[in-house]
Structure formats: C-alpha cells, structure tokens
Enzyme design. Structure first.
Site, PDB file in Angstrom:
ATOM      1  CB  SER A 134      -1.040  -0.117   1.175  1.00  0.00           C
ATOM      2  OG  SER A 134      -2.033   0.933   0.985  1.00  0.00           O
ATOM      3  CG  ASP A 264      -7.206  -3.055  -2.978  1.00  0.00           C
ATOM      4  OD1 ASP A 264      -7.789  -2.078  -2.356  1.00  0.00           O
ATOM      5  OD2 ASP A 264      -5.858  -3.108  -2.820  1.00  0.00           O
ATOM      6  CG  HIS A 293      -5.893  -2.495   0.466  1.00  0.00           C
ATOM      7  ND1 HIS A 293      -5.131  -1.993  -0.430  1.00  0.00           N
ATOM      8  CD2 HIS A 293      -5.312  -2.000   1.790  1.00  0.00           C
ATOM      9  CE1 HIS A 293      -4.329  -1.167  -0.216  1.00  0.00           C
ATOM     10  NE2 HIS A 293      -4.119  -0.948   1.293  1.00  0.00           N
TER      11      HIS A 293
END
Length: 313
Positions: A134, A264, A293
């Site tokens: 991320s 996601d 995610h």
C-alpha cells in the site's frame, strides 16, 4: 469502492457534527524507551526509527515497508515465514507510525524514502528484495526514484498505491479527492472510529456478502493505527493519495513483481496494480481473484508462497 467512499463521506458528516538535530546515520537508543540500541536508527533529522531485524544475519535480505496507518507488526506473518526459511528480514516503523518518533515535519514520500535509505545504509544492506504494501509500495518506488537500485536486487509491490491514487485530468479513473477529504475529516473527528470502520469494512473485505469478519484482525488494525501519531497519519493521507510515482516506476531496473487483489476497495486494481505493471520494464503481476486490500492477512499463505517463489529464483 462505493463502500470505501461511503465510509469516508459518513466520517465527513460526523466531523461536522462533533464539537469539542541533524544526527549521524548510526543506531541510537530512543531516549524514553528502554530497548537495545540496535532497535532504533536515527533519521537524518534525528527522528528515531524503530526497526526489526529477524532471521540469520548471513541470509539473503528482504526489507518490508508497511501501509497506512499501520506499522512493521503488519508484516509479522511474512517475516516469520521467510525468517524460518533462512532469510534475514527487516522492517521499520515509518516516522509518525508505531514506535518510531512522531516528528511534526517530514511526513511525506520524499522523507519516507530517505528514511528507508538510512535504514538500508545503517544496516549495510545490499542485494535486498524490497517489499512494499500500500503506502509502503509508494515508499519503495520513491526510494528507487531518489536513490537508485544499487542496494536492491528485486522489488515486490503488494496492493501498492502506485502510480497515482488521486483522480486528475491525467488520471481520470483515480479515486476522487472527496474520498481523501473524508478520510481527513474522519481522522480529526474521531480517528479511533475511522480505523474501526476501515478495518471492519473495506480493508479486509469484511463488508462483502458472506464475509467472515475477524474481530481480532479489526482490533489489530485499530491498535496499530491508534499507536501512530495523529499528525503523522493525517499528513500521510496526502502523501499516499497525491504523490505521483510514474517517473519513479520508470526508474526501476530490477525484477519486479506486482501482487494485487482484484476486489481491492481501498486501492482499486485498475488504476494501481494493472497500471503499475505497464510502467515497470519487465514487471509481472499476480492478481488474487476476489481478494481485498489487506491480503497480507486475508491471503497470507498464498502471499507468503508467492514471495518465497519470487525471491528464491
């Protein structure tokens, strides 16, 4: 995506209703923490950066960069797995997160990348595989953009925010600014609730029909978020959403693997993973069908094996 947006727009409504020393690059002990000196490294501005260094010191090195608003604990499953396979695994808490110093300034991608550089330099890391999740994926890309790949052998970008999250004229399929404004409003109104909402909803995909929500994972996300600096996590929203990593990705010249869930809701795959793999020469992508995610937890067994396969060959 819609659920993600709704949470932050709801947080915006809640916000409206609430009232209320330049230091050398050497390992140092944080002044208020009783820990071995090897657990902290001084950033260029003296900010102490907490780090973990597991596994055999002679093993091939894998360095992990975590997501927002988490810390290096979020990589424990991958670190334990790889350390037990003979790899040396290293992860630090980003400034303003976890046990690292809560600097008022420097909560931006350039500084994050420079801090990662200090960690690699201080620990004399070479031929490392850098793994970024991320926001950490952006950190890894910006590190190469600013410092090159002389210490890097491979890169893995997991659910990464690259190349650009924000919707712009040049990035029409990105995430609208109102979503990130909702994050900021939710953070200032009641960030404890915000973290609960993210973890119990889109982050792990627990808002999907039939999902088996884990209270323990929600609590772990919340705890890591609340351990972080309010200022640091607030500033980081702009860092991970508005930083353009296109040129950084083009500079990557080592084997690169992109891993992303196709469900996601936080960092949509179409404008992130699928766009990233087109910008990094020779990069490959593995898509996890139906995955959210937070695949470092929800799909950790598959992710661990995919990391091992990529790193070991």
């Amino acid at each position: 995506m819609k659920a993600f947006k709704n949470i932050f727009l709801a947080s915006s409504i809640a916000a409206a209703s609430l009232t209320a020393i330049s230091a050398p690059h050497t390992a140092i002990a944080a002044p208020t923490v009783s820990q071995p000196s090897s657990m902290f490294i001084a950033a260029k501005d003296g900010t102490p950066l907490y780090y973990k260094d597991w596994g055999p010191k002679e093993g091939k090195v894998v360095v992990f960069s975590h997501g927002w608003p988490l810390n290096s604990d979020s990589w424990e499953s991958q670190m334990l797995f790889l350390a037990e396979k003979g790899y040396r695994v290293i992860a630090h808490d980003r400034r303003g997160h976890g046990r690292s110093g809560q600097s008022w300034n420097g909560n931006n991608m350039d500084q994050y990348a420079d801090d990662l550089g200090v960690v690699l330099e201080t620990l004399n890391v070479n031929e490392a595989t850098l793994v970024g999740f991320s926001t950490g994926g952006g950190e890894v890309a910006r590190y190469v953009g600013r410092h090159g790949s002389k210490r890097v052998s491979k890169i893995v970008l997991v659910s990464a925010v690259t190349p650009l999250m924000l919707k712009t004229e040049e990035n029409p399929n990105g995430v609208p600014l109102e979503v990130f404004d909702g994050l900021r409003k939710g953070s200032t109104a009641n960030r404890s609730q915000l973290y609960k909402d993210i973890a119990s909803g889109p982050f792990f995909g627990f808002n999907r029909p039939g999902a088996n929500a884990s209270a323990a994972l929600i609590d772990a996300f919340w705890l890591q978020g609340m351990t972080a600096s309010h200022k640091g996590t607030f500033d980081s929203i702009k860092a991970f959403s508005e930083t353009n990593f296109v040129e950084d990705l083009k500079r990557i010249d080592v084997p690169t693997l992109v891993i992303h869930g196709d469900d996601d809701q936080i960092v949509p795959i179409q404008t992130s993973g699928r766009a990233t793999v087109k910008l990094v020469k020779g990069a490959k992508i593995i898509e996890y069908p139906g995955a959210p995610h937070g695949i470092t937890d929800t799909h950790k067994d598959r992710l661990n094996q995919d990391l091992l396969d990529f790193i070991s060959h």
